[in-house]
Design a protein around this motif. Sequence first.
Motif, PDB file in Angstrom:
ATOM      1  N   UNK A 165       0.855  -1.174   0.000  1.00 37.09           N
ATOM      2  CA  UNK A 165       0.000   0.000   0.000  1.00 37.09           C
ATOM      3  C   UNK A 165       0.895   1.229   0.000  1.00 37.09           C
ATOM      4  N   UNK A 166       0.578   2.204  -0.826  1.00 36.92           N
ATOM      5  CA  UNK A 166       1.384   3.420  -0.908  1.00 36.92           C
ATOM      6  C   UNK A 166       0.479   4.638  -0.723  1.00 36.92           C
ATOM      7  N   UNK A 167       0.808   5.461   0.255  1.00 39.86           N
ATOM      8  CA  UNK A 167       0.023   6.662   0.519  1.00 39.86           C
ATOM      9  C   UNK A 167       0.936   7.890   0.448  1.00 39.86           C
ATOM     10  N   UNK A 168       0.535   8.858  -0.345  1.00 37.04           N
ATOM     11  CA  UNK A 168       1.279  10.109  -0.460  1.00 37.04           C
ATOM     12  C   UNK A 168       0.471  11.234   0.169  1.00 37.04           C
ATOM     13  N   UNK A 169       1.090  11.931   1.111  1.00 33.14           N
ATOM     14  CA  UNK A 169       0.465  13.096   1.729  1.00 33.14           C
ATOM     15  C   UNK A 169       1.255  14.320   1.302  1.00 33.14           C
ATOM     16  N   UNK A 170       0.630  15.209   0.545  1.00 34.81           N
ATOM     17  CA  UNK A 170       1.285  16.420   0.074  1.00 34.81           C
ATOM     18  C   UNK A 170       0.810  17.616   0.898  1.00 34.81           C
ATOM     19  N   UNK A 171       1.770  18.357   1.426  1.00 36.42           N
ATOM     20  CA  UNK A 171       1.475  19.532   2.248  1.00 36.42           C
ATOM     21  C   UNK A 171       2.119  20.763   1.625  1.00 36.42           C
ATOM     22  N   UNK A 172       1.500  21.930   1.773  1.00 34.96           N
ATOM     23  CA  UNK A 172       2.065  23.152   1.180  1.00 34.96           C
ATOM     24  C   UNK A 172       3.383  23.542   1.853  1.00 34.96           C
ATOM     25  N   UNK A 173       4.199  24.311   1.143  1.00 34.23           N
ATOM     26  CA  UNK A 173       5.517  24.691   1.643  1.00 34.23           C
ATOM     27  C   UNK A 173       5.428  25.530   2.911  1.00 34.23           C
ATOM     28  N   UNK A 174       4.312  26.232   3.094  1.00 36.71           N
ATOM     29  CA  UNK A 174       4.156  27.075   4.272  1.00 36.71           C
ATOM     30  C   UNK A 174       3.387  26.387   5.398  1.00 36.71           C
ATOM     31  N   UNK A 175       3.252  25.074   5.331  1.00 34.89           N
ATOM     32  CA  UNK A 175       2.559  24.344   6.387  1.00 34.89           C
ATOM     33  C   UNK A 175       3.239  24.608   7.734  1.00 34.89           C
ATOM     34  N   UNK A 176       2.451  24.709   8.786  1.00 35.57           N
ATOM     35  CA  UNK A 176       3.039  24.937  10.104  1.00 35.57           C
ATOM     36  C   UNK A 176       3.677  23.653  10.619  1.00 35.57           C
ATOM     37  N   UNK A 177       4.626  23.820  11.497  1.00 35.55           N
ATOM     38  CA  UNK A 177       5.279  22.649  12.077  1.00 35.55           C
ATOM     39  C   UNK A 177       4.264  21.785  12.820  1.00 35.55           C
ATOM     40  N   UNK A 178       3.344  22.417  13.528  1.00 29.29           N
ATOM     41  CA  UNK A 178       2.353  21.651  14.281  1.00 29.29           C
ATOM     42  C   UNK A 178       1.458  20.842  13.362  1.00 29.29           C
ATOM     43  N   UNK A 179       1.080  21.426  12.226  1.00 33.56           N
ATOM     44  CA  UNK A 179       0.241  20.700  11.277  1.00 33.56           C
ATOM     45  C   UNK A 179       0.982  19.473  10.730  1.00 33.56           C
ATOM     46  N   UNK A 180       2.273  19.626  10.481  1.00 33.02           N
ATOM     47  CA  UNK A 180       3.076  18.493  10.015  1.00 33.02           C
ATOM     48  C   UNK A 180       3.175  17.421  11.103  1.00 33.02           C
ATOM     49  N   UNK A 181       3.401  17.847  12.338  1.00 32.12           N
ATOM     50  CA  UNK A 181       3.481  16.899  13.448  1.00 32.12           C
ATOM     51  C   UNK A 181       2.145  16.178  13.651  1.00 32.12           C
ATOM     52  N   UNK A 182       1.052  16.898  13.436  1.00 31.54           N
ATOM     53  CA  UNK A 182      -0.264  16.270  13.541  1.00 31.54           C
ATOM     54  C   UNK A 182      -0.443  15.178  12.483  1.00 31.54           C
TER      55      UNK A 182
ATOM     56  N   UNK B 219       9.850  13.266   3.569  1.00 31.11           N
ATOM     57  CA  UNK B 219      10.904  13.573   2.615  1.00 31.11           C
ATOM     58  C   UNK B 219      11.694  14.806   3.042  1.00 31.11           C
ATOM     59  N   UNK B 220      13.004  14.660   3.111  1.00 26.24           N
ATOM     60  CA  UNK B 220      13.902  15.766   3.431  1.00 26.24           C
ATOM     61  C   UNK B 220      14.544  16.290   2.154  1.00 26.24           C
ATOM     62  N   UNK B 221      14.984  17.565   2.134  1.00 27.47           N
ATOM     63  CA  UNK B 221      14.941  18.523   3.243  1.00 27.47           C
ATOM     64  C   UNK B 221      13.553  19.151   3.402  1.00 27.47           C
ATOM     65  N   UNK B 222      13.328  19.693   4.612  1.00 31.27           N
ATOM     66  CA  UNK B 222      12.094  20.410   4.906  1.00 31.27           C
ATOM     67  C   UNK B 222      12.342  21.910   4.827  1.00 31.27           C
ATOM     68  N   UNK B 223      11.292  22.723   4.685  1.00 32.17           N
ATOM     69  CA  UNK B 223      11.469  24.184   4.653  1.00 32.17           C
ATOM     70  C   UNK B 223      12.166  24.684   5.923  1.00 32.17           C
ATOM     71  N   UNK B 224      12.860  25.812   5.839  1.00 33.82           N
ATOM     72  CA  UNK B 224      13.669  26.321   6.959  1.00 33.82           C
ATOM     73  C   UNK B 224      12.890  26.567   8.249  1.00 33.82           C
ATOM     74  N   UNK B 225      11.591  26.841   8.149  1.00 29.42           N
ATOM     75  CA  UNK B 225      10.832  27.166   9.360  1.00 29.42           C
ATOM     76  C   UNK B 225      10.427  25.921  10.156  1.00 29.42           C
ATOM     77  N   UNK B 226      10.744  24.750   9.637  1.00 27.69           N
ATOM     78  CA  UNK B 226      10.388  23.500  10.318  1.00 27.69           C
ATOM     79  C   UNK B 226      11.642  22.835  10.883  1.00 27.69           C
ATOM     80  N   UNK B 227      11.559  22.408  12.124  1.00 29.49           N
ATOM     81  CA  UNK B 227      12.662  21.738  12.816  1.00 29.49           C
ATOM     82  C   UNK B 227      12.682  20.265  12.395  1.00 29.49           C
ATOM     83  N   UNK B 228      13.634  19.913  11.528  1.00 28.71           N
ATOM     84  CA  UNK B 228      13.710  18.545  11.020  1.00 28.71           C
ATOM     85  C   UNK B 228      13.877  17.530  12.141  1.00 28.71           C
ATOM     86  N   UNK B 229      14.691  17.873  13.132  1.00 36.69           N
ATOM     87  CA  UNK B 229      14.928  16.953  14.244  1.00 36.69           C
ATOM     88  C   UNK B 229      13.641  16.632  14.985  1.00 36.69           C
TER      89      UNK B 229
END
Length: 289
Positions: free
Chosen positions: A62-79, A96-106
């Motif tokens: 099974x393959x699922x792709x979730x696409x989020x906008x570049x300005x997505x908030x960190x909390x929305x990504x964590x959710x 998928x890395x890298x992430x936008x600068x406003x998101x803490x990859x760690x």
Amino acid sequence: MGVIIDGKAIGEKIRKEIKADTERLIERGCRPGLAVVLVGDDQASRTYVRNKQKSSIEAGMKSELIELPVDVSQQALLNTVDRLNADPTIHGILVQLPLPPHIDESAVIQAISPKKDVDGFHPENVGKMIIGQDSFLSCTPAGILELLKQTGVDIAGKHAVILGRSNIVGKPMGQLLLQEDATVTYCHSKTRDLKSFTRQADILIAAIGRAEFIDADHIKEGAVVIDVGMNRDENGKRCGDVDFEGVKEKAGAITPVPGGVGPMTVTMLLKNTLKSAQRTCSNYISTNG
């Protein structure tokens, strides 16, 4: 001329085994599921994601792709990550890395359940890998190790020199080779007299991100050269960190770019996803069967 290590052919062989194991697992009522989260519209990232999706579908997963906008908030990504952690049909999560600068990859990496961390980046899996416990291995280093073994390279007692100290390739690569009884040297941007180290290498792993930087003068006769680089030359052609044409006559074995390490990275991702599903299915059978 040295042996050209065909990562594509080796990867295809392993993927056939993965597909067969996946089919057996599906028969037991457990279909491996891989979710990939893509933030933004970086074309290189999109290409990588498309390749991972295609490969997982071909393996029967099974393959699922979730696409989020570049300005997505960190909390929305964590959710999103939290939702996937809780989804019993998803056994592997890859952001998928890298992430936008406003998101803490760690923070994002650590939010992924270690049980679904098929990239092998979570600190828990990294720690287990270092002390030799069962864990998800970082895909590129694991793929390189498989290439060496499938090619018949005797690692024990050999001097392996790693060019690069990233958390994704360099550091775990050295640890995996150490566990195979190699003597390991790490080199990096602050290393003085680089050639004095690379010329000692029986196995040279180049992961520095500099197009065709390693030439024949860097290696000793008969060395095994693994090129992890993915660059573009002055003509826009894909190339690695190694001057392939100049080095292949001197090396005992060498990986090309493309067609060397790249196919193995995706293959190990599928292998990790299958492993995660096998664990889940085993728990399900033992509890309910």
